[in-house]
Every structure is written in structure tokens, then in C-alpha cells.
Design an enzyme around this catalytic site. Structure first.
Site, PDB file in Angstrom:
ATOM      1  N   HIS A  35       1.337 -10.657   5.130  1.00  9.75           N
ATOM      2  CA  HIS A  35       2.126 -10.693   6.366  1.00  9.75           C
ATOM      3  C   HIS A  35       3.592 -11.015   6.080  1.00  9.75           C
ATOM      4  O   HIS A  35       4.181 -11.876   6.727  1.00  9.75           O
ATOM      5  CB  HIS A  35       1.556 -11.750   7.322  1.00  9.75           C
ATOM      6  N   SER A  56       0.854  -1.187   0.000  1.00  9.07           N
ATOM      7  CA  SER A  56       0.000   0.000   0.000  1.00  9.07           C
ATOM      8  C   SER A  56       0.887   1.233   0.000  1.00  9.07           C
ATOM      9  O   SER A  56       1.915   1.254   0.685  1.00  9.07           O
ATOM     10  CB  SER A  56      -0.907   0.028   1.234  1.00  9.07           C
ATOM     11  N   ALA A  62      -6.197  -7.454  13.758  1.00  4.79           N
ATOM     12  CA  ALA A  62      -5.972  -8.578  14.671  1.00  4.79           C
ATOM     13  C   ALA A  62      -4.593  -8.450  15.314  1.00  4.79           C
ATOM     14  O   ALA A  62      -3.601  -8.236  14.617  1.00  4.79           O
ATOM     15  CB  ALA A  62      -6.093  -9.901  13.928  1.00  4.79           C
ATOM     16  N   ASN A 109       7.286  -5.511   9.777  1.00  3.35           N
ATOM     17  CA  ASN A 109       7.213  -6.967   9.875  1.00  3.35           C
ATOM     18  C   ASN A 109       8.495  -7.621   9.382  1.00  3.35           C
ATOM     19  O   ASN A 109       8.836  -8.740   9.790  1.00  3.35           O
ATOM     20  CB  ASN A 109       6.026  -7.489   9.060  1.00  3.35           C
TER      21      ASN A 109
END
Length: 529
Positions: A447, A122, A135, A481
Site C-alpha cells: 500500500h 506488478s 478491500a 496510491n
């Protein structure tokens, strides 16, 4: 707010330059605003600001047409989401692409390899934090880096910054039934902290019952928005980190509004540009440790759906008027944690509507249709990597990436066990909707991890140390991440923000120990109150 949307100037120098405005870049700005309030901070973001305040989660945009426009503006230079005003871009390969994200156009799969065809990014203020599911489970067992003694305290602080609620939908219809049935199936033999429970979510419920989802705006917080020394520059692409005598000393910024380039000196540089573009920027800057781009981890993912059996329609389970598959007040979200014995993570979401057609006239009550998503931990290997081309460039003028990614025999065994596990969950809950779990294309999890991974020592298998400072380049930090070094199967944002907090504290301590701040006027898009 300083400067204007029509013209702006970049500061000649700041204390800290942050590349990327997602949850991790925002965490650095927030912690520095709290712990080193006199430090000058510039946050640079390649994409536009979508909302006021900047970084708002798009699900908080009530008008659906306005939400579509915001998602389209996040989709880089090849947007695909259709709006009333703009025609849709269609990916000729028919690869899976979600609203608000844009795919790697090519180079995502090499001959004879599995590749990551759904790899997406993004480009907007707030990054993927404007689009994520919110989450926030905690890692466990092998998901946890074993060299961070303060990890739990950092995770506590990450929950604070993200606004995490441990059980936001605990009273949702049928949620107790879902957890009771899942617990009976999976809890025996598990430690208490690894048993089935509510999924922690970065969301809160307003007094009027509306849900407010956490984006980077929540992480920035009032502390950053009220900090006159913190400035946010949208549509400002950092193309190079300046390194002199083994130390980061600033960045080169390309103003995407007028095409001009600017040098901004900095005492510290933080690169939080996602798992693809963070190593890309380091590579373009000549910072190329052996592990750069390696140990790429994408979580293999499968989904299934069931209809709860033997439950009565409850008065409070009224259909939400939107009629979509969003998380609403009638939803519950449950969690089957990762363990070393079962190296996968289950996210179980009660839906407002069925994701597959229901035969007949019986419309199921909201919450009685349950979606199951199982994410697997990867067998990490150095050969899974993103590499960059010194001669070819991507759409943004940066070294062109190429993905090398292969599932191992261990990965396929883990995936087979996960398939058995998701079937067990479905059988425990009710009647499956469909014959088999559906395997999502590689990359659909969003992820991605490991490409600038953290390590305890500089042994060639990591890019940064326990404080996120890049080995061999003083003052250069990485975040996201991509810093996670473990075979993480659970949603990684809480963990990456925790690691970012540790890095931000390290910079704050160093700034306060040497308070000779760089004085600079910054004129741009300030983080507003």
C-alpha cells in the site's frame, strides 16, 4: 479489436495518453469514455495482457495452473512463481514476495535505516488490480485530505467503478458474532461512521454462488471496451513524457515486443504507473519538483489469528473443498476503522482453514478461525523517499531507484498501541493461535503512497494540485496510491480511484470545452467488448 498480436502500430497522436492499466489508469479511461466519448485514448502498459477481457482479477481464473501462469507473467523480468512448465526463481535474500509481484532487486534499504525490503510491484495489464484483496474501506479523520469538498461524492463514484459491495458476506456463518464481539470492544466512544462493520469489498456473488472479484476489467467497464477511440497497448513501456514550454505534449514509447521506440503526441498525459514507477518516469522526463518521491508512506503491518470461542458448528458452515485460506462463501470480512485516537485500521477475516497448525483431531469449522491484520498510519516525513540515479539504470532501462525509509519514535509508539489493540481484538473473539502478533516485513502491505502527493497549494510539499495535475507542467496528471497525501492506514485503492476520477473529470471538462480533437489512427490491442 484493431491491429494484431504479431504486428501493431502506435498512433502518431491521441487526445489522452495514459501510462499504466491498473485501477487508476482504467478509471481515467472509463470516465473519459463516459464524459468525452469522442476523445482518442491510448493506454500503455509495460507488462503483458494476462486475460480476455484484459485486466481480469487472477482469482477469477478457475484453473489453478492457468492462474499460476498468469501470476508468473506478472512478475517482471525476474519471475519466481513455479509452474509446471517453468522453474521457479528464488530470491537469494529470502525476502517476502507474493505471487504476481516482483521485488525491487536492490536499493531497498540504506545503512542505518529501516528500509522497505518487501517493496514489490506488478507488471501486467491490470497492474496490482489483478492481484489485490479488493478491500475498499472509506478513509476517516486524518486519513481524509481536508481540501477536497467533493471527496464523498468522488468516493461514491469510485465504488461504482470498482463494483463495491458494502456487505457481500453478511450472511456468512459467525460473521455476526465476530462483529458483535469486536463492536463491544471498540465501538464505545466512536462516532457511528467509525464503528465496527462489514468490510466493503469489490466483489459480487453470481447466481450460482461463485465469487467474482473486481480487477481493472470491471473499472474499464463496457463503456471503455465499446469505445472505438480507446486502445490498450500491452508490453509498451513509456520511457519519457515529452514536455515543451511547460506543457506535456506526448510520450516516448518503447515497444517491448520488437525493441522499437515511438513518439506519440498527446494533449494530456496521465501517469498511473504505481508509487515507485510514476515518480521514476517523471524524474526521467526532467519533471523534478521538490516533493517528487518524498513523503513515502508504507503502512507498518502486523497479523494475528484466533479461534472463536463458545460457538456451535452451524449446518451452513461446511468446509470449502479447496481447503485453502482464501475468502470463500463461508467467510466474513469485518473492519475496525481508523480514528485519530486509534491511528490504525483493522481488517478481520474469517478463514476457510487455519493459517497455523491445529493440534489434535478437532478440525475447526470454516469461519471459526479468524485472521486479524492491523495497519498503522505513518508519521509522514519528507526524508522518507525514493530517489533516482542519473547514471545507473534498472532492469527496464529507467533511472535506478533507491529507498530511504526510517520509522520514527511516533511510528514505534503507534505500532506498540496497535499491538495492544490487536491483542484486545483477539481476546474479545476467542483463543489466540500463537503467542504473539507477527510483524510483517516492511512493504508487505503493498500500500505504498505519497511519492507524487496531492496538495492544496504549490508550496514545495506536493507534486500535484487538487485535480492531480502536476504543478508547473500543464496537461500532465499523476494517479495512484502515490497521490494520497495523508497518513492513510486503510486499504488505499478506493481513495486513489476517487482522486483519479476527479482528475479524469477535469480532463474531460477541458476536452469538451475545446472540442478540437486530435485525429489519429491507432493500431494496437484495443480494449475489447
Amino acid at each position: 479489436m484493431r491491429g494484431s498480436e504479431m504486428s501493431r502500430s502506435f498512433p502518431p497522436a491521441v487526445d489522452v495518453a495514459i501510462v499504466g492499466s491498473g485501477p487508476n489508469g482504467a478509471a481515467y479511461a472509463r470516465v473519459l469514455s463516459e464524459r468525452a466519448p469522442g476523445a482518442t485514448i491510448a493506454v500503455f502498459e509495460v507488462g503483458p495482457a494476462l486475460t480476455d477481457p484484459p485486466g481480469l482479477h487472477v482469482k477469477n481464473i478457475a484453473d489453478l495452473d492457468e492462474r499460476l501462469v498468469a501470476q508468473r507473467r506478472s512478475e517482471g523480468l525476474r519471475p519466481h512463481t513455479a509452474t509446471k512448465e517453468e522453474a521457479a526463481y528464488t530470491d537469494p535474500t529470502k525476502r517476502v514476495v507474493r505471487a504476481g509481484t516482483h521485488l525491487l532487486p536492490d536499493g531497498f534499504q540504506q545503512p542505518g535505516e529501516d528500509g522497505i525490503p518487501a517493496l514489490a510491484m506488478s507488471s501486467n495489464v491490470g497492474g496490482m488490480g489483478a492481484h489485490w484483496t479488493c478491500a475498499c474501506p472509506r478513509p476517516g479523520d486524518a486519513e481524509r485530505p481536508d481540501f477536497l469538498p467533493d471527496l464523498d461524492e468522488l468516493l461514491d463514484d469510485a465504488e461504482r467503478l470498482l463494483g463495491v459491495s458494502r456487505d457481500p458476506f453478511g450472511s456468512a456463518p459467525y460473521s455476526d458474532v465476530v462483529r458483535e464481539r469486536l463492536g463491544a470492544e471498540f465501538d464505545p466512544g466512536r462516532r457511528a461512521e467509525r464503528r465496527v462493520r462489514s468490510m466493503p469489498l469489490a466483489v459480487h456473488v453470481r447466481d450460482d454462488g461463485a465469487l467474482v472479484w473486481s480487477g481493472a476489467d470491471v473499472v474499464f467497464g463496457e463503456e471503455t471496451r465499446a469505445n472505438p477511440a480507446a486502445t490498450l497497448f500491452p508490453e509498451a513501456q513509456v520511457r519519457r513524457v515529452l514536455v515543451e514550454d511547460g506543457r506535456a505534449v506526448g510520450v516516448v514509447v518503447h515497444d517491448r515486443r520488437d525493441g522499437s521506440d515511438h513518439e506519440v503526441r498527446a494533449r494530456f498525459v496521465v501517469v498511473a504507473a504505481d508509487a515507485l514507477r510514476t515518480p521514476q518516469l517523471l524524474f526521467a522526463s526532467g519533471v523534478r519538483p521538490p516533493a517528487l518521491g518524498r513523503y513515502l508512506n508504507d503502512q507498518p503491518q502486523m497479523v494475528f489469528a484466533v479461534r472463536l470461542r463458545d460457538v456451535a458448528r452451524t449446518p451452513e458452515a461446511e468446509h470449502d473443498p479447496r481447503g485453502d485460506t482464501a475468502i470463500v462463501q463461508q467467510s466474513g470480512v469485518s473492519w475496525v476503522p481508523y480514528t485519530d485516537e486509534d491511528p490504525f485500521h483493522g481488517q478481520v477475516m474469517q478463514l476457510d482453514a487455519s493459517p497455523v497448525p491445529i493440534v489434535g483431531d478437532d478440525v475447526p469449522a470454516p469461519g471459526t478461525v479468524v485472521g486479524l491484520g492491523w495497519f498503522c498510519g505513518k508519521d509522514l516525513q519528507a526524508s522518507d523517499r525514493v530517489e533516482f540515479d542519473d547514471t545507473a539504470t534498472d532492469d527496464y532501462g529507467m533511472p535506478k531507484p533507491r529507498i530511504h525509509y526510517t520509522l520514527t519514535g511516533q511510528d514505534r509508539e503507534t505500532f506498540a498501541r496497535a499491538r495492544d489493540s490487536i491483542r484486545r481484538a483477539a481476546a474479545a473473539l476467542g483463543d489466540p493461535l500463537g503467542d504473539e502478533p507477527f510483524v510483517l516485513p516492511s512493504g508487505a502491505s503493498l500500500h505504498y503512497q505519497g511519492t507524487t502527493r496531492m496538495g492544496a497549494v504549490d508550496d514545495g510539499t506536493s507534486v500535484c494540485g487538487p485535480t492531480s495535475e502536476v504543478w508547473g507542467v500543464a496537461g500532465l496528471y499523476v494517479a495512484g496510491n502515490n497521490v494520497i497525501p495523508t497518513p492513510m492506514a486503510c486499504n488505499p485503492t478506493l481513495t486513489s480511484v476517487a482522486l483519479a476520477i476527479g482528475g479524469a473529470r477535469d480532463i474531460a471538462d477541458r476536452l469538451t470545452a475545446d472540442p478540437s480533437a486530435v485525429s489519429a489512427e491507432s493500431g494496437g490491442h484495443a480494449v475489447p467488448a
